[in-house]
Design an enzyme around this catalytic site. Structure first.
Site, PDB file in Angstrom:
ATOM      1  N   GLY A 129      -4.853  20.821   7.230  1.00  8.35           N
ATOM      2  CA  GLY A 129      -5.425  20.499   8.369  1.00  8.35           C
ATOM      3  C   GLY A 129      -6.612  19.643   8.060  1.00  8.35           C
ATOM      4  O   GLY A 129      -7.425  18.904   8.762  1.00  8.35           O
ATOM      5  N   LYS A 269      26.233 -15.775  -5.296  1.00  3.95           N
ATOM      6  CA  LYS A 269      26.710 -16.945  -4.549  1.00  3.95           C
ATOM      7  C   LYS A 269      27.114 -16.788  -3.154  1.00  3.95           C
ATOM      8  O   LYS A 269      27.742 -15.903  -2.804  1.00  3.95           O
ATOM      9  CB  LYS A 269      27.755 -17.376  -5.388  1.00  3.95           C
ATOM     10  CG  LYS A 269      27.225 -18.012  -6.903  1.00  3.95           C
ATOM     11  CD  LYS A 269      28.222 -19.016  -7.383  1.00  3.95           C
ATOM     12  CE  LYS A 269      27.860 -19.595  -8.645  1.00  3.95           C
ATOM     13  NZ  LYS A 269      28.287 -19.159  -9.943  1.00  3.95           N
ATOM     14  N   GLN A 279      16.146 -22.977   0.376  1.00  4.69           N
ATOM     15  CA  GLN A 279      14.707 -22.775   0.547  1.00  4.69           C
ATOM     16  C   GLN A 279      14.182 -21.417   1.173  1.00  4.69           C
ATOM     17  O   GLN A 279      13.007 -21.049   0.919  1.00  4.69           O
ATOM     18  CB  GLN A 279      14.347 -24.044   1.436  1.00  4.69           C
ATOM     19  CG  GLN A 279      12.603 -24.328   1.083  1.00  4.69           C
ATOM     20  CD  GLN A 279      12.318 -25.699   1.556  1.00  4.69           C
ATOM     21  OE1 GLN A 279      12.531 -25.869   2.823  1.00  4.69           O
ATOM     22  NE2 GLN A 279      11.725 -26.688   0.882  1.00  4.69           N
ATOM     23  N   GLU A 365      -4.085   9.038  -2.109  1.00  2.00           N
ATOM     24  CA  GLU A 365      -5.416   8.594  -2.573  1.00  2.00           C
ATOM     25  C   GLU A 365      -6.150   7.625  -1.385  1.00  2.00           C
ATOM     26  O   GLU A 365      -7.017   6.758  -1.937  1.00  2.00           O
ATOM     27  CB  GLU A 365      -5.486   7.825  -3.866  1.00  2.00           C
ATOM     28  CG  GLU A 365      -5.124   8.659  -4.967  1.00  2.00           C
ATOM     29  CD  GLU A 365      -5.559   8.416  -6.239  1.00  2.00           C
ATOM     30  OE1 GLU A 365      -6.664   7.746  -6.360  1.00  2.00           O
ATOM     31  OE2 GLU A 365      -5.124   8.844  -7.332  1.00  2.00           O
TER      32      GLU A 365
HETATM   33  N1  CAA Z   1     -19.259   7.490  -3.072  1.00  2.00           N
HETATM   34  C1  CAA Z   1     -20.249   8.495  -3.046  1.00  2.00           C
HETATM   35  N2  CAA Z   1     -20.654   9.149  -1.886  1.00  2.00           N
HETATM   36  C2  CAA Z   1     -20.341   8.704  -0.886  1.00  2.00           C
HETATM   37  C3  CAA Z   1     -19.133   7.787  -0.587  1.00  2.00           C
HETATM   38  C4  CAA Z   1     -18.780   7.180  -2.098  1.00  2.00           C
HETATM   39  N3  CAA Z   1     -17.544   6.242  -1.947  1.00  2.00           N
HETATM   40  N4  CAA Z   1     -18.678   7.368   0.701  1.00  2.00           N
HETATM   41  C5  CAA Z   1     -19.490   8.108   1.350  1.00  2.00           C
HETATM   42  N5  CAA Z   1     -20.532   8.921   0.478  1.00  2.00           N
HETATM   43  C6  CAA Z   1     -21.277   9.809   0.976  1.00  2.00           C
HETATM   44  C7  CAA Z   1     -22.304   9.419   2.018  1.00  2.00           C
HETATM   45  O1  CAA Z   1     -23.469   8.361   1.584  1.00  2.00           O
HETATM   46  C8  CAA Z   1     -22.591  10.682   2.858  1.00  2.00           C
HETATM   47  O2  CAA Z   1     -23.780  11.346   2.181  1.00  2.00           O
HETATM   48  P1  CAA Z   1     -25.117  11.528   2.767  1.00  2.00           P
HETATM   49  O3  CAA Z   1     -24.849  12.628   3.965  1.00  2.00           O
HETATM   50  O4  CAA Z   1     -26.002  12.115   1.706  1.00  2.00           O
HETATM   51  O5  CAA Z   1     -25.672  10.402   3.254  1.00  2.00           O
HETATM   52  C9  CAA Z   1     -21.471  11.552   2.494  1.00  2.00           C
HETATM   53  O6  CAA Z   1     -20.670  11.136   1.479  1.00  2.00           O
HETATM   54  C10 CAA Z   1     -20.696  11.458   3.817  1.00  2.00           C
HETATM   55  O7  CAA Z   1     -20.231  10.179   4.027  1.00  2.00           O
HETATM   56  P2  CAA Z   1     -19.495   9.641   5.503  1.00  2.00           P
HETATM   57  O8  CAA Z   1     -20.157  10.359   6.720  1.00  2.00           O
HETATM   58  O9  CAA Z   1     -19.206   8.510   5.282  1.00  2.00           O
HETATM   59  O10 CAA Z   1     -18.174  10.657   5.245  1.00  2.00           O
HETATM   60  P3  CAA Z   1     -16.972  10.721   6.193  1.00  2.00           P
HETATM   61  O11 CAA Z   1     -16.628  12.166   6.316  1.00  2.00           O
HETATM   62  O12 CAA Z   1     -17.294   9.753   7.411  1.00  2.00           O
HETATM   63  O13 CAA Z   1     -15.460  10.311   5.189  1.00  2.00           O
HETATM   64  C11 CAA Z   1     -14.004   8.993   4.406  1.00  2.00           C
HETATM   65  C12 CAA Z   1     -15.649   9.105   4.728  1.00  2.00           C
HETATM   66  C13 CAA Z   1     -14.176   7.400   3.754  1.00  2.00           C
HETATM   67  C14 CAA Z   1     -13.112   8.718   5.619  1.00  2.00           C
HETATM   68  C15 CAA Z   1     -13.609   9.809   3.412  1.00  2.00           C
HETATM   69  O14 CAA Z   1     -13.637  11.034   3.926  1.00  2.00           O
HETATM   70  C16 CAA Z   1     -12.363   9.370   2.755  1.00  2.00           C
HETATM   71  O15 CAA Z   1     -12.207   8.516   1.693  1.00  2.00           O
HETATM   72  N6  CAA Z   1     -11.054  10.154   3.271  1.00  2.00           N
HETATM   73  C17 CAA Z   1      -9.883  10.092   2.597  1.00  2.00           C
HETATM   74  C18 CAA Z   1      -9.735  11.222   1.583  1.00  2.00           C
HETATM   75  C19 CAA Z   1      -8.691  10.543   0.598  1.00  2.00           C
HETATM   76  O16 CAA Z   1      -8.603   9.639  -0.077  1.00  2.00           O
HETATM   77  N7  CAA Z   1      -7.720  11.444   0.193  1.00  2.00           N
HETATM   78  C20 CAA Z   1      -6.818  11.503  -0.715  1.00  2.00           C
HETATM   79  C21 CAA Z   1      -6.675  12.581  -1.529  1.00  2.00           C
HETATM   80  S1  CAA Z   1      -6.264  12.426  -3.154  1.00  2.00           S
HETATM   81  C22 CAA Z   1      -4.629  12.427  -3.219  1.00  2.00           C
HETATM   82  O17 CAA Z   1      -3.928  11.762  -2.522  1.00  2.00           O
HETATM   83  C23 CAA Z   1      -4.184  13.396  -4.338  1.00  2.00           C
HETATM   84  C24 CAA Z   1      -2.775  13.094  -5.153  1.00  2.00           C
HETATM   85  O18 CAA Z   1      -2.262  14.066  -5.571  1.00  2.00           O
HETATM   86  C25 CAA Z   1      -2.364  11.749  -5.495  1.00  2.00           C
END
Ligand code: CAA
Length: 382
Positions: A129, A269, A279, A365
């Site tokens: 989820g 061909k 082209q 990712e």
């Molecule tokens: N680096 C560090 N901290 C960060 C950050 C970053 N890039 N981006 C945000 N933060 C911090 C913010 O500063 C904030 O901190 P504070 O509360 O202290 O201010 C906190 O994190 C929350 O930030 P947001 O409110 O921006 O967070 P959000 O809930 O809106 O989410 C998002 C942001 C970019 C959507 C994030 O959830 C995201 O990247 N989601 C995608 C997840 C993902 O990539 N999943 C893939 C899993 S890996 C995989 O695929 C596995 C595999 O096996 C291949």
């Protein structure tokens, strides 16, 4: 002077990876795609060739290479087989939280074994989820004496069936959302871990993708990475660093699709001429090449900024690289299939596999849509 001229060491790494895929990956990529077996033997050889876990610092016995180097490596792996490349790349994804936020004792104890043998690791963030909205995850960590007790389920976990170590993201208090998250290194040996059957995926058949559940899994406090509350920051900082290499694997796959399409267009061909004389085909090849070149530069830029310590700019370029390279590779692979015509739609030729494989890069990712969210937030913030 500005530029991305490779150092001698970087050129040697790229050349070694290219030779590795030519000898060990390309000849077996079709076999693993058909059988969906896990390519344990290829992983073993990648490890023996020093192509795994390349970002472990020298002071811990690793090669001490950077994100830019990982970008170079992953372009070659992606050109060989994205499924095999993903299995290798996810080790770096799973170990990065420990390398960035672990203490020296944790790095030596948890990562040391990865330098002694071809061990695998999984990055356990996503849940049934909680995908793009990673901060809404539900796997809990409850303090109990000198341990934490983990309960919950993870989904789409790469390497899950073969990993020796899981980097697991949990919450200690779901009402705190991102501020209640924590990261643990969990040994495969821990009691209460069950791993699901391999997912029957469209592509990247060589990579192992499964669900994992944690039922009262006891993890020593010594395996808490960073502090309670740091989990979300650890996950996102890690993804900023690993997305350029994943993006680069898509560049490699697109480069391979272009290479096959060029070769085929010169042989095929129609109307008494090779189709490369037309082209319509030439313009398709030219556009494909421009896209590959542009995506590669974004990957280089992202890797460069992160290695320079410009983390904010690195995060921005990382999202650009992942978004553009993944979408570009899907377009280029689709065009390669188009140039092959009916033959391209069959498993007799390599381009349909690339098309199925690259689709996943738009999803894992962080989807292409989430990368746009990240880019837009950078653009709109003060
Ligand atoms: N680096 C560090 N901290 C960060 C950050 C970053 N890039 N981006 C945000 N933060 C911090 C913010 O500063 C904030 O901190 P504070 O509360 O202290 O201010 C906190 O994190 C929350 O930030 P947001 O409110 O921006 O967070 P959000 O809930 O809106 O989410 C998002 C942001 C970019 C959507 C994030 O959830 C995201 O990247 N989601 C995608 C997840 C993902 O990539 N999943 C893939 C899993 S890996 C995989 O695929 C596995 C595999 O096996 C291949």
């Amino acid at each position: 002077m500005a530029g991305f001229r490779l150092s001698d060491e970087q050129a040697a790494l790229k050349e070694m990876a290219r030779k590795f895929i030519e000898k060990e990956v390309i000849p077996v990529a079709g076999k693993y795609d058909s059988s969906a077996e896990f390519p344990r033997d290829v992983i073993q050889k990648a490890w023996e060739n020093g192509l795994m876990n390349i970002t472990v610092p020298e002071r811990f016995g690793g090669l001490g290479l950077g994100v830019f180097d990982d970008v170079l490596l992953n372009e070659e792996l992606g050109a060989g087989c994205l499924g095999i490349g993903t299995s290798i790349a996810v080790n770096t994804l799973a170990l990065t939280p420990i390398l960035l936020f672990g203490n020296d004792e944790q790095i030596q104890r948890l990562i040391g074994p990865f330098l002694e043998g071809p061990k695998l690791a999984s990055f356990c963030l996503t849940e049934p989820g909680a995908g793009s909205d990673a901060a809404s995850l539900s796997t809990t960590a409850r303090e109990d004496g000198d341990s934490y007790i983990l309960n919950g389920s993870k989904m789409w976990i790469t390497n899950a069936g073969f990993a020796d170590l899981y980097t697991v993201f949990c919450t200690v208090d779901k009402s705190l959302k991102s501020k209640g998250m924590a990261c643990f290194a969990v040994s495969r040996e821990a009691q209460g871990i069950s791993v699901g059957k391999p997912e029957d995926k469209m592509g990247q058949k060589a990579s192992d993708t499964r669900a994992i559940s944690f039922e009262n899994v006891r993890v020593p406090k010594a395996n808490l990475i960073g502090n309670i509350g740091d989990g979300f920051k650890i996950a996102l900082t890690t993804l900023d660093r690993t997305r350029p290499a994943i993006a680069s694997s898509a560049v490699g796959a697109a480069r391979a699709a272009l290479h096959y399409a060029i070769g085929y267009s010169k042989e095929r061909k129609q109307f008494n001429r090779p189709i490369s004389d037309f082209q319509a085909i030439q313009f398709m090849l030219a556009d494909m090449a421009t896209k590959v070149e542009a995506a590669r530069l974004l990957c280089y830029q992202a890797g460069f900024e992160i290695d320079q310590g410009n983390l904010k700019l690195g995060s921005y370029y990382s999202a650009h690289a992942k978004r553009f390279a993944a979408d570009m590779a899907m377009e280029v692979a689709t065009d390669a299939v188009q140039i092959y015509g009916g033959y391209g739609y069959t498993k007799e030729y390599p381009v349909e596999k690339i098309m199925r494989d690259v689709k996943l890069v738009q999803i894992y990712e962080g989807t292409s849509q989430i990368q746009r969210v990240v880019i837009a937030r950078h653009l709109l913030e003060d």
